[in-house]
Design a protein around this motif. Structure first.
Motif, PDB file in Angstrom:
ATOM      1  N   ARG A  22      24.809 108.049   3.219  1.00  0.00           N
ATOM      2  CA  ARG A  22      25.672 109.466   3.643  1.00  0.00           C
ATOM      3  C   ARG A  22      24.675 110.292   3.793  1.00  0.00           C
ATOM      4  O   ARG A  22      24.724 111.182   4.716  1.00  0.00           O
ATOM      5  N   VAL A  27      27.745 106.765   7.846  1.00  0.00           N
ATOM      6  CA  VAL A  27      29.102 106.324   7.254  1.00  0.00           C
ATOM      7  C   VAL A  27      29.264 104.788   6.678  1.00  0.00           C
ATOM      8  O   VAL A  27      29.011 103.991   7.665  1.00  0.00           O
ATOM      9  N   GLU A  45      27.413 109.210  11.789  1.00  0.00           N
ATOM     10  CA  GLU A  45      28.661 109.763  11.278  1.00  0.00           C
ATOM     11  C   GLU A  45      28.939 110.567  12.800  1.00  0.00           C
ATOM     12  O   GLU A  45      30.273 110.844  13.340  1.00  0.00           O
ATOM     13  N   LYS A  79      38.068 111.182   3.695  1.00  0.00           N
ATOM     14  CA  LYS A  79      37.147 112.484   3.859  1.00  0.00           C
ATOM     15  C   LYS A  79      36.722 112.985   2.458  1.00  0.00           C
ATOM     16  O   LYS A  79      37.669 112.762   1.815  1.00  0.00           O
ATOM     17  N   HIS A  80      35.777 113.553   2.558  1.00  0.00           N
ATOM     18  CA  HIS A  80      35.410 114.259   1.198  1.00  0.00           C
ATOM     19  C   HIS A  80      36.511 115.332   0.987  1.00  0.00           C
ATOM     20  O   HIS A  80      36.542 116.291   2.103  1.00  0.00           O
ATOM     21  N   ASN A  83      34.095 119.243   1.583  1.00  0.00           N
ATOM     22  CA  ASN A  83      33.381 119.622   2.687  1.00  0.00           C
ATOM     23  C   ASN A  83      33.932 118.893   3.898  1.00  0.00           C
ATOM     24  O   ASN A  83      33.347 118.972   5.222  1.00  0.00           O
ATOM     25  N   GLU A  85      33.492 115.841   5.044  1.00  0.00           N
ATOM     26  CA  GLU A  85      32.474 114.631   5.826  1.00  0.00           C
ATOM     27  C   GLU A  85      33.404 113.339   5.512  1.00  0.00           C
ATOM     28  O   GLU A  85      34.032 113.127   4.437  1.00  0.00           O
TER      29      GLU A  85
END
Length: 205
Positions: A22, A27, A45, A79-80, A83, A85
């Motif tokens: 990452r 990803v 990503e 997803k985070h 953030n 991501e």
């Protein structure tokens, strides 16, 4: 249109490797499904997000795995929470001639005719059966003629011979309701108009 994404192999999932991938702008992902063993890869990503943004969540992507091109769709992703991501992706290898079942987003288009109403969408996705290249990006329904009390059901969604909607036709998608504040105000007026009973009807000495 073929949407190709470059991949690179990676070892079995472990926390330190995933963080390293990452940090490099990729990803961590796994590919499984038709004609393929579970394969761990990493994809760029930005390239993945761009492909999905331009072609839709159900777009068919082509990954090169071990010198062989494999058709896939994005099956799941994480997803985070802070953030946003992409943390991980699951790609499902597909047979382009075989129907599959997948969820498709429902989009309400336009504005209700009755501007005073409150629109409530109950169903946001619906299961669809189609060959990979015929899965619609979304199912749209025009809401411009809605007045208060009108209900949209699955039967009202756009249909085509290329796909089948696997849901009860009577399932509610959305409803245009009367404003809650107006209903509460009406109730308060009605309560204020009711006669007040004093002393419970008892005789006064």
């Amino acid at each position: 249109m073929t949407i190709e994404l470059k991949t690179r192999p990676r070892s079995l999932e472990n926390h330190s490797e995933a963080k390293s991938i990452r940090r490099a702008g990729a990803v961590p992902a796994v590919v499984y499904g038709y004609g393929i063993k579970n394969t761990n890869v990493a994809v760029d990503e930005i390239d993945l997000i761009k492909a999905l943004r331009e072609n839709g969540r159900n777009a068919v992507l082509t990954l090169e795995l071990g010198g062989k091109k494999t058709n896939v769709i994005l099956h799941q992703y994480q997803k985070h929470p802070l953030n946003g991501e992409l943390v991980h992706a699951d790609f499902l290898a597909v047979n382009m001639k075989e129907e599959l079942e997948t969820e498709v987003a429902i989009r309400l288009v336009g504005e209700p005719k009755d501007k005073a109403g409150v629109l409530e969408q109950v169903l946001y996705n619906v299961l669809v059966s189609a060959t990979p290249s015929n899965v619609p990006e979304s199912l749209e329904i025009d809401i411009s003629k809605l007045t208060i009390g009108d209900v949209i059901t699955v039967a009202d969604l756009t249909t085509a011979k290329e796909y089948a909607i696997l849901a009860d036709a009577e399932d509610v998608v959305a409803i245009l309701q009367a404003p809650q504040k107006l209903e509460e105000a009406t109730d308060e007026v009605a309560e204020a108009a009711e006669p007040e009973v004093i002393n419970g009807g008892e005789e006064k000495e």
